[in-house]
Design a protein around this motif. Structure first.
Motif, mmCIF file in Angstrom:
data_model
loop_
_atom_site.group_PDB
_atom_site.id
_atom_site.type_symbol
_atom_site.label_atom_id
_atom_site.label_comp_id
_atom_site.label_asym_id
_atom_site.label_seq_id
_atom_site.Cartn_x
_atom_site.Cartn_y
_atom_site.Cartn_z
ATOM 1 N N SER A 1 -4.767 -0.314 -1.767
ATOM 2 C CA SER A 1 -4.264 1.050 -1.831
ATOM 3 C C SER A 1 -5.201 1.955 -2.627
ATOM 4 C CB SER A 1 -2.859 1.051 -2.453
ATOM 5 O OG SER A 1 -2.172 2.249 -2.156
ATOM 6 N N GLU B 1 -5.516 5.297 3.158
ATOM 7 C CA GLU B 1 -4.428 4.572 3.808
ATOM 8 C C GLU B 1 -3.286 5.553 4.084
ATOM 9 O OE1 GLU B 1 -5.709 2.759 0.849
ATOM 10 O OE2 GLU B 1 -4.905 4.388 -0.363
ATOM 11 N N SER C 1 0.838 -1.195 0.000
ATOM 12 C CA SER C 1 0.000 0.000 0.000
ATOM 13 C C SER C 1 0.873 1.245 0.000
ATOM 14 C CB SER C 1 -0.900 0.005 1.249
ATOM 15 O OG SER C 1 -1.840 1.048 1.206
ATOM 16 N N ASP C 2 0.392 2.292 -0.675
ATOM 17 C CA ASP C 2 1.056 3.590 -0.625
ATOM 18 C C ASP C 2 0.427 4.357 0.527
ATOM 19 O OD1 ASP C 2 2.045 6.139 -0.955
ATOM 20 O OD2 ASP C 2 1.872 6.141 -3.135
#
Length: 278
Positions: free
Chosen positions: A100, A49, A41-42
């Motif tokens: 993400s 997030e 995930s960013d």
């Protein structure tokens, strides 16, 4: 002699019971150990997030954690990486799942499988004292617009510039791209761009966090779309794991509650069909 035999017998029984207890304890511990599922995930994209005091947080994180909780056999291990690394990382088996806030597009579906989970659109953000008041796509022509590099946002701004500005004899959009959404917002605050083009929920969070400094001006529809969870093609086990988890938290009502707490909503069957059947 008799007392000695009794003592030995008691000692043997004690050792046996201790061994059994340790065996049961080991078995119990083994049964509670959960396997890790890596989630790429960013983590720079609130409210979806992001890191809060170093801890993964946001709507995507809450949904993934709830999915893992109802399953009970695994835990999510979050891996923070930048946007451009997500799909290559999943295909290269650096992650098991991509969570993400990734929009579902035809190009992405050609590379990975995706499970729909939310619907959103675009908003426009300007400085609070700006004379600009862009309501929709046509109001971007001739202005400097900031968007995240390598995302659907960037592609959409380029499309608007070509199809709605230049094609109609209006000045092109001056597009500046940045690695993350917060960097784009900082560019806006620094007057490096006039308008930020980004996800509606993201800009709503920015407007709230920077109260009095920025404002959302858009009112028109842009590119309503559906976001999905990425799974490596051919990984049917992980796909089933996530899909079943999503269905369980939908049935319990937790899914809708989490989305609603962030001002988001689930896509309809028609919304999903529109993006999955392209």
């Amino acid at each position: 002699m008799k007392n000695k035999s009794i003592l030995v017998s008691a000692l043997v029984s004690s050792l046996f019971l201790t061994a059994c207890a340790k065996k049961d304890e080991a078995a119990s511990t083994e049964s509670t150990v959960k396997k890790s599922v890596t989630v790429g995930s960013d983590l720079t994209f609130p409210p979806y997030e992001y890191l809060k005091d170093g801890v993964p947080s946001g709507v995507s994180v809450e949904i993934m954690e709830k999915i893992a909780e109802v399953d009970g056999t695994y835990k999510a291990e979050w891996v923070d990486t930048r946007w451009a690394n997500l799909i290559p990382g999943l295909k290269g088996e650096k992650f098991d799942i991509l969570f993400s806030s990734m929009y579902i597009t035809k190009e992405r579906l050609e590379q990975i499988d995706m499970i729909p989970y939310y619907k959103t659109d675009i908003s426009l953000l300007v400085l609070n004292d700006s004379m600009l008041n862009p309501k929709g796509p046509n109001d971007l022509c001739g202005h400097t617009v900031g968007a995240m590099k390598g995302t659907a946002f960037s592609a959409q701004v380029h499309e608007i510039s070509k199809e709605r500005c230049v094609a109609e004899g209006k000045p092109a959009i001056k597009i500046r791209e940045f690695e993350t959404s917060p960097q784009t917002t900082q560019a806006l605050l620094a007057h490096a761009v006039e308008i930020q083009y980004d996800d509606a929920a993201v800009l709503k969070a920015a407007e709230s966090n920077l109260a009095g400094k920025v404002k959302i001006t858009s009112t028109e529809e842009f590119f309503p779309t559906v976001g999905g969870i990425g799974i490596r093609k051919g990984d049917t086990e992980t796909y089933k794991l996530v899909e079943e988890g999503i269905n369980k938290i939908k049935a319990s009502g937790d899914f809708e509650k989490i989305l609603a707490s962030y001002g988001l909503k689930a896509p309809t069957d028609e919304d999903i069909a529109a993006v999955m059947n392209k």
